[in-house]
Design an enzyme around this catalytic site. Structure first.
Site, PDB file in Angstrom:
ATOM      1  CD  GLU A 213      -2.643  -1.004   2.621  1.00 34.37           C
ATOM      2  OE1 GLU A 213      -3.676  -0.341   2.503  1.00 34.37           O
ATOM      3  OE2 GLU A 213      -2.269  -1.507   3.686  1.00 34.37           O
ATOM      4  CG  HIS A 237      -7.280  -8.216   3.812  1.00 36.39           C
ATOM      5  ND1 HIS A 237      -8.625  -8.448   3.989  1.00 36.39           N
ATOM      6  CD2 HIS A 237      -7.073  -6.940   4.224  1.00 36.39           C
ATOM      7  CE1 HIS A 237      -9.202  -7.358   4.487  1.00 36.39           C
ATOM      8  NE2 HIS A 237      -8.281  -6.437   4.642  1.00 36.39           N
TER       9      HIS A 237
END
Ligand code: BG6
Length: 494
Positions: A213, A237
């Site tokens: 990210e 995730h």
């Protein structure tokens, strides 16, 4: 065939004024309306603590849809959608307030209760609904993460909800399971025999799962500092993606067939603890740097930061799956904030051919790779070796690496890729639990992750620093380098 049905629902959105509802849930419900995937007779009942008239609520919803879909609102869709909206002011800790529901919901219809609230009040909501006598077997509850901070707290939350709802009424969200490309892992593996037959330790050298990210903490320091990247991203995730990559073929696509197979993978993960965490994990924390040319502060200099925090914003792990299919095949996981780009990729590295017919030209080339780009530029790419065209007198054949690239946006031109929440909200309304996480999966994932976090905490070592805008600490490179491997260099970074 899956047993689902498209019926009208009373969709009750607890925490309708919160960030998740405004950013994701309300815009996703609107997109479903636009695609005619909301039943004409369904209703959306927004629930929050503050006083608001229906018109004020509708205006708030409209404003956020415009803001977060980044499109001008479609007047026709909006008028259908707006007519579905109702608002209810409830102090969620006050059982008496739940009587207000009786005039909004109809017990002959399916009711979906989305708890977009902190988990600390999931129990209060369940008790409130129970005291108003609203719960029956047609009610579905959707739980947002984080479900706990560790195995123990996760069990406590699940126990509280289980006092009022059966497991087949509980939909635990992991939004990665709603991403088109994550779902495509199932299609890729089980609809293509070229992959299905090569998907094991005989052909695969190792697997990399990277979720990078470029954002930092985005004003969520308080929440994030208690969680860290391990609880925020790996526990849910990354382990869900790993399970889909590694699971055995399910017998059918029904909810329990898939979830049974994912659970087996989680159970087969080799424990990482005090004895092996140093060889198998790396954690990092970003310091100031530049992301996409913009200067950004370090984690400890973010607004509201506690400058002594040792919370990790980066994790790399060598995970091993102790089963027949994956013996000896490491799964390297990597995720971090403030990396050079936002990109999620699964890369399957195949083994080299056992014998080299082509001399140096082959020896110097990397083995085949399958790159599954989950985001952005969703798609699949395979590297293959080709003969360099041309005539030679040497009698040898020169090889060159080339790429077979399937970009979803090119292959499915004109098809909009739905947001993960759209997919998941639709599945809840249809009553299909396949893309939701079962209690035993959540708990198994926590027990694996807890043992790593315990080892870190006992070690008393701080996380290793890395500069914002880089791929993480030096030891993350070392984790693979010591085994003669290297992280895949994402093409998302130009
Ligand atoms: C959330 C995490 O679950 O996933 C966030 O809490 C993270 O910290 C986000 O940024 C990433 O999701 P996506 O869909 O943007 O990859």
């Amino acid at each position: 065939m899956l047993n689902t049905s498209f019926e009208p629902v009373d969709f009750v959105l607890f925490g309708t004024a919160g960030d998740l509802a405004r950013r994701k849930l309300l815009p996703s419900l609107y997109e479903l309306e636009k695609a005619n995937l909301m039943h004409a007779e369904s209703k959306i009942i927004g629930v929050a603590r503050n006083e608001s008239s229906l018109t004020e609520y509708q205006d708030m919803v409209k404003e956020n849809i415009e803001k977060f879909t980044k499109e001008a609102i479609c007047p026709e869709t909006w008028s259908r959608f707006c007519a579905k909206l109702e608002y209810l002011q409830v102090n969620m800790k006050e059982p008496e307030d739940y009587k207000g529901f009786l005039s909004h919901v109809d017990d002959s219809r399916i009711m979906v209760c989305y708890f977009a609230t902190p988990p600390a009040i999931f129990g209060d909501i369940c008790r409130g609904l129970h005291s108003a006598n609203i719960i029956d077997e047609t009610v579905r509850v959707v739980l947002e993460k984080p479900i706990g901070n560790d195995l123990e707290t996760s069990k406590a939350i699940n126990d509280e909800v289980a006092e009022y709802f059966n497991e087949n009424q509980i939909y635990r969200i992991d939004h990665y399971l709603g991403k088109e490309t994550v779902l495509n892992l199932i299609a890729l593996r089980f609809a293509n025999s070229i992959f299905a037959t090569n998907w094991d330790h005989n052909c695969i050298d190792h697997v990399q799962i990277s979720v990078a990210e470029s954002v930092g903490i985005e004003g969520r320091w308080g929440y994030f500092d208690d969680a860290g990247q391990m609880r925020d991203m790996v526990q849910n995730h990354l382990l869900q993606v790993l399970s889909l990559v590694a699971m055995e073929p399910p017998t059918t696509l029904d909810a329990d067939s898939i979830r049974d197979e994912k659970l087996k993978v989680l159970k087969a993960l080799r424990p990482i603890n005090q004895s092996n965490y140093q060889q198998s994990t790396v954690r990092g924390q970003y310091i100031g740097g530049f992301v996409n040319g913009v200067e950004v502060p370090g984690y400890l200099d973010e607004p509201d930061a506690n400058e002594r925090s040792r919370t990790e914003t980066f994790v790399a792990i060598k995970a091993e799956i102790d089963n027949w299919r994956w013996a000896g095949v490491p799964f390297y996981l990597r995720t971090g904030k403030r990396m050079p780009a936002k990109t999620s990729e699964v890369v399957i590295y195949f083994k080299r051919q056992p014998h080299n017919l082509f001399g140096d030209s082959f020896a110097n080339l990397p083995p085949n790779k399958l790159v599954i780009r989950l985001q952005p530029d969703e798609g699949v790419e395979v590297t293959v070796m080709n003969k360099v065209p041309g005539l030679t007198t040497s009698g040898s054949m020169d090889l060159q690496k080339s790429y077979l690239n399937l970009s979803f946006s090119e292959a499915f031109q004109g098809e909009r890729i739905a947001d993960a929440y759209e997919k998941l909200l639709l599945e809840v309304m249809l009553g299909n639990q396949a893309l939701f996480v079962r209690r035993d999966e959540v708990e198994q994932a926590w027990s694996w992750v807890d043992s790593i976090i315990d080892a870190w905490n006992n070690s008393n070592e701080p996380p290793e620093q890395y500069q914002a805008g880089t791929w993480g600490p030096v030891n993350s490179i070392g984790l693979l380098a010591k085994e003669g491997r290297a992280w895949y260099q994402s093409k998302a970074v130009k």
